[in-house]
Design a protein around this motif. Structure first.
Motif, short mmCIF file in Angstrom:
data_model
loop_
_atom_site.label_atom_id
_atom_site.label_comp_id
_atom_site.label_asym_id
_atom_site.label_seq_id
_atom_site.Cartn_x
_atom_site.Cartn_y
_atom_site.Cartn_z
N ASP A 126 0.82 -1.28 0.08
CA ASP A 126 -0.11 0.07 -0.07
C ASP A 126 0.82 1.34 0.07
O ASP A 126 0.33 2.26 -0.07
CB ASP A 126 -0.85 -0.11 1.26
N THR A 127 2.19 1.22 -0.24
CA THR A 127 2.85 2.19 0.08
C THR A 127 3.57 2.60 -1.52
O THR A 127 4.04 1.60 -2.18
CB THR A 127 4.47 1.93 0.88
N THR A 128 3.52 3.76 -1.87
CA THR A 128 4.07 4.55 -3.03
C THR A 128 5.36 4.98 -2.66
O THR A 128 5.79 5.38 -2.06
CB THR A 128 3.38 5.68 -3.28
N ARG A 129 6.23 4.23 -3.68
CA ARG A 129 7.78 4.64 -3.49
C ARG A 129 8.12 5.00 -4.97
O ARG A 129 7.55 4.96 -5.99
CB ARG A 129 8.53 3.24 -3.30
N SER A 130 9.36 5.58 -5.11
CA SER A 130 9.95 5.84 -6.28
C SER A 130 11.49 5.63 -6.35
O SER A 130 12.24 5.14 -5.38
CB SER A 130 9.77 7.53 -6.17
N ALA A 131 12.01 5.27 -7.37
CA ALA A 131 13.19 5.13 -7.66
C ALA A 131 13.68 5.46 -9.11
O ALA A 131 13.07 5.86 -9.97
CB ALA A 131 13.42 3.28 -7.82
N SER A 132 15.06 5.59 -9.46
CA SER A 132 15.25 5.92 -10.62
C SER A 132 16.86 5.19 -10.81
O SER A 132 17.55 4.55 -10.08
CB SER A 132 15.75 7.46 -10.71
N GLY A 133 17.18 5.11 -12.01
CA GLY A 133 18.43 4.60 -12.38
C GLY A 133 18.82 4.93 -14.11
O GLY A 133 17.81 5.36 -14.85
N ILE A 134 19.92 4.65 -14.46
CA ILE A 134 20.31 4.90 -16.03
C ILE A 134 20.17 3.64 -16.57
O ILE A 134 21.01 2.74 -16.24
CB ILE A 134 21.70 5.57 -15.74
#
Length: 202
Positions: A148-156
């Motif tokens: 139920d948790t919104t998370r964020s991530a990034s990568g190349i």
């Protein structure tokens, strides 16, 4: 009337004292052994609890980690982004500044569309062989649900592409071949540095 001599009485008393001393030693040893056993059990319990917490923490980190992959669609026109453990909610694709392509945020499915960058990439590689292959680094930023948790991530990530000769007067065409991770995390500056070093020559 006792027939023991004074010497015998002294020896008997000494024997009783030795037995009392031995009993005391045995009692103290028993207490020490019990204490050592209790401490060992407590120490083992703490170690087991620590191992259990470490395993739970590792499993939690693994569940939250994002591992993007891509499915080639439309004959190489698009890449559909997927993650085996999470539903992707929002995706932003950022390109090297030198390519002159603004960040893209697909409104529906999380895709990378070749139409966003095919023109500048074909222009950059014009003048060489018609059939070429290469990798375009992009910064992919995603929002996703972890339970139920919104998370964020990034990568190349690297978009794998190839060009092919087209019909006369039609010029070359660009097709997308796949996607692979370059590094977790990253930003525009890192993306630009990679592109400056590895962009294809004409």
């Amino acid at each position: 009337m006792s027939t023991e001599t004074p010497t015998e009485r002294r020896e008997a008393a000494a024997t009783r004292r030795r037995w009392v001393t031995l009993a005391e030693v045995v009692a103290v040893a028993g207490v020490l052994i019990a204490a050592l056993t209790l401490w060992t059990n407590w120490s083992d319990h703490r170690a087991n609890e620590a191992d259990k917490l470490a395993a739970q923490s590792s499993a939690a980190r693994e569940r939250t980690k994002i591992d993007l992959s891509a499915i080639v669609q439309d004959g190489g026109n698009t890449l559909l982004l997927k993650d085996a453990r999470h539903d992707l909610q929002d995706v932003t694709i950022t390109f090297p500044r030198a390519l002159g392509v603004s960040p893209q945020r697909p409104p529906a499915e999380p895709v990378i569309d070749k139409s966003w960058f095919s023109k500048p990439l074909l222009k950059l590689t014009d003048g060489g062989a018609d059939n070429r292959a290469g990798r375009l680094p992009v910064l992919v930023s995603v929002q996703y649900f972890d339970g139920d948790t919104t998370r964020s991530a990034s990568g190349i990530y690297e978009v794998i592409w190839k060009t092919e000769a087209g019909l006369p007067l039609m010029g070359r065409s660009l097709k997308l071949e796949g996607l692979r991770v370059r590094q977790r995390g990253g930003d525009q500056a890192k993306l630009d540095a990679i592109w400056a070093k590895e962009k294809p020559a004409a």
